[in-house]
Design a protein around this motif. Structure first.
Motif, mmCIF file in Angstrom:
data_model
loop_
_atom_site.group_PDB
_atom_site.id
_atom_site.type_symbol
_atom_site.label_atom_id
_atom_site.label_comp_id
_atom_site.label_asym_id
_atom_site.label_seq_id
_atom_site.Cartn_x
_atom_site.Cartn_y
_atom_site.Cartn_z
ATOM 1 N N ASP A 261 8.226 -35.047 -5.946
ATOM 2 C CA ASP A 261 7.622 -33.878 -5.317
ATOM 3 C C ASP A 261 7.982 -33.785 -3.842
ATOM 4 O O ASP A 261 7.944 -32.724 -3.238
ATOM 5 N N THR A 262 8.315 -34.920 -3.250
ATOM 6 C CA THR A 262 8.677 -34.957 -1.835
ATOM 7 C C THR A 262 9.945 -35.775 -1.697
ATOM 8 O O THR A 262 10.554 -36.198 -2.683
ATOM 9 N N GLN A 339 17.447 -29.479 -3.505
ATOM 10 C CA GLN A 339 16.212 -28.855 -3.039
ATOM 11 C C GLN A 339 16.194 -27.347 -3.261
ATOM 12 O O GLN A 339 15.163 -26.710 -3.030
ATOM 13 N N LYS A 344 11.437 -27.437 -7.482
ATOM 14 C CA LYS A 344 11.307 -28.305 -6.305
ATOM 15 C C LYS A 344 11.138 -27.477 -5.038
ATOM 16 O O LYS A 344 10.397 -27.855 -4.119
ATOM 17 N N LYS A 347 7.646 -26.075 -4.742
ATOM 18 C CA LYS A 347 6.740 -27.191 -4.436
ATOM 19 C C LYS A 347 6.811 -27.546 -2.959
ATOM 20 O O LYS A 347 5.775 -27.828 -2.328
ATOM 21 N N ARG A 348 8.004 -27.478 -2.393
ATOM 22 C CA ARG A 348 8.177 -27.840 -0.983
ATOM 23 C C ARG A 348 7.696 -26.743 -0.038
ATOM 24 O O ARG A 348 7.036 -27.027 0.962
ATOM 25 N N CYS A 350 5.637 -24.127 -0.760
ATOM 26 C CA CYS A 350 4.256 -23.664 -0.999
ATOM 27 C C CYS A 350 3.375 -24.838 -1.402
ATOM 28 O O CYS A 350 2.810 -24.870 -2.510
ATOM 29 N N ARG A 351 3.272 -25.826 -0.548
ATOM 30 C CA ARG A 351 2.550 -27.046 -0.873
ATOM 31 C C ARG A 351 1.086 -26.783 -1.221
ATOM 32 O O ARG A 351 0.545 -27.359 -2.169
ATOM 33 N N ARG A 352 0.429 -25.932 -0.458
ATOM 34 C CA ARG A 352 -1.000 -25.695 -0.696
ATOM 35 C C ARG A 352 -1.217 -25.050 -2.062
ATOM 36 O O ARG A 352 -2.129 -25.424 -2.794
ATOM 37 N N THR A 354 0.658 -25.263 -4.699
ATOM 38 C CA THR A 354 1.137 -26.055 -5.838
ATOM 39 C C THR A 354 0.718 -27.524 -5.764
ATOM 40 O O THR A 354 1.262 -28.347 -6.498
ATOM 41 N N GLU A 355 -0.251 -27.859 -4.938
ATOM 42 C CA GLU A 355 -0.567 -29.267 -4.711
ATOM 43 C C GLU A 355 -1.059 -29.979 -5.977
ATOM 44 O O GLU A 355 -0.897 -31.194 -6.105
#
Length: 402
Positions: A261-262, A339, A344, A347-348, A350-352, A354-355
């Motif tokens: 995820d990161t 990326q 992926k 996810k990167r 829009c972290r909030r 898709t957390e």
């Protein structure tokens, strides 16, 4: 015939007409017999004859994952543990115990190993037994290993240039062994050892899968083969060579390490089993696994996500996709784009939003939306082919936002 003819001519004419009529009747009879023979040929079914017959239920080795009387492929890169996964499958089917939390239909199993020898398999099986609280003696002939790890040529079908494939002596040996054991599940480890053709030759692939399918029907069970994906397959969808590998099987699973995820390294004990293709169940189902004490354990439920959860994640994916596009990013369906691979990327960026959603579940949402046409690939005159919602105006992409 003339209006006035002698009796001899009339008689000759009548005889000719009679012969012609007889020949026509004979031809019609022969044609009718030929039609009846054709209609009676194996595999020809006139569907009105099915009226009133009960509809047969579909049979499974593992419901929704491994169908009976068909061929299933499991693709995984070297080192992911697909042989261990397959040995756990063999154990579960032989004992009638759950596989990764899923119910199985109990049966006898023949496991064909062309990579690991008996010693290595014993070490793995001992750990599986400990996890199941069983002993080797408890199998009572329901699980048989065929060790061909030292064989110089374990091919089950060979091919010569310009000729059809030929089932080899080893192929016949597997067939006879399965019948002797009474196996209704044959697991072949791995494809690279038993397939003697060109993996990018569609004809070779279809002939080989055809042989395995006939074998599955002969044992009235399932045939599963393990395979390493090609280099291109590892970058996109995980299978090997010709698309006929995917098209010919009725269920295709992939076994892999989860997408990070990161940028931080992912947990080396985690794996993801994905139902990439199924002709008889929903594709895209993801099962998250964890390696512990020598076996894989399910860390998520195996069944399909509830419909409301799918709709929610689909909506989140589309909204996040719009944000990525508005930020000038180029989301793509190609895994080898790093990326920029859409799951992926969202996810990167829009972290909030898709957390609580893994990359694998975002990938499943993307595949559902692609299948339904809610998102599409649009050609941009200057900057490639971004993945967009179907109503997105691609002409405004990568322009400054007011």
């Amino acid at each position: 015939m003339p209006d006035k003819a002698s009796p001899e001519i009339e008689e000759a004419y009548a005889s000719i007409v009679a012969r012609i009529d007889a020949a026509k009747a004979y031809d019609e009879q022969k044609n009718d017999e030929q039609r009846q023979r054709v209609l009676a040929s194996p595999g020809v079914i006139s569907i009105e004859t099915l009226q009133g017959k009960p509809i047969p239920s579909r049979r499974w080795c593992i419901p929704d994952w491994i169908p009976d009387r068909q061929v299933t492929s499991i693709y995984g890169d070297g080192g992911t543990g697909k042989s261990l996964l397959a040995m756990q499958l063999a154990t579960a089917c032989a004992l009638g115990s759950p596989w990764l939390g899923m119910d199985v239909n109990s049966r006898k199993v023949l496991y064909v190993s062309c990579e690991d020898d008996c010693d290595e398999m014993m070490r793995r099986q001992d750990l599986i037994n400990r996890n199941q609280s069983v002993h080797f003696r408890d199998f009572e002939g329901r699980l048989v290993w065929l060790d061909r790890s030292n064989s110089e040529n374990p091919e089950m079908m060979s091919f010569e240039p310009g000729k059809r494939g030929v089932v080899t002596g080893f192929g016949r040996e597997v067939e006879v062994m399965a019948e002797a054991v009474g196996a209704q599940l044959i697991i072949i480890d791995t494809l690279a050892d038993v397939f003697g053709g060109n993996e990018i030759d569609r004809s070779h692939v279809r002939q080989f899968i055809g042989f395995l399918r006939r074998l599955a029907r002969k044992i009235d069970g399932a045939v599963v083969f393990l395979a390493h994906p090609s280099a291109a397959g590892m970058k996109d969808r995980g299978y090997s060579g010709s698309t006929a590998w995917r098209g010919s099987v009725r269920s295709m699973l992939t076994f892999e390490f989860p997408e990070a995820d990161t940028d931080e390294p992912s947990n080396p004990d985690l794996r993801v089993l994905t139902r990439r293709k199924s002709n008889y169940a929903a594709s895209g189902t993801v099962l998250e696994l964890r390696y512990a004490a020598g076996t894989f354990l399910a860390s998520s439920k195996a069944g399909p996500e509830p419909l409301l959860d799918q709709l929610s994640e689909d909506g989140i994916f589309i909204r996040a996709l719009r944000k990525c596009l508005d930020a000038g990013e180029c989301p793509t369906t190609a895994r080898n784009r790093g990326q920029e691979y859409a799951p992926k990327l969202v996810k990167r960026i829009c972290r909030r939003d898709t957390e609580n959603i893994s990359v694998q579940r975002l990938e499943a949402a993307m595949n559902r939306l692609l299948d339904s046409g809610e998102i599409i690939r649009q050609r941009h005159w200057k900057s490639g082919t971004p993945l967009t919602p179907k109503d997105y105006d691609v002409s405004t992409w990568r322009q400054p936002k007011k």
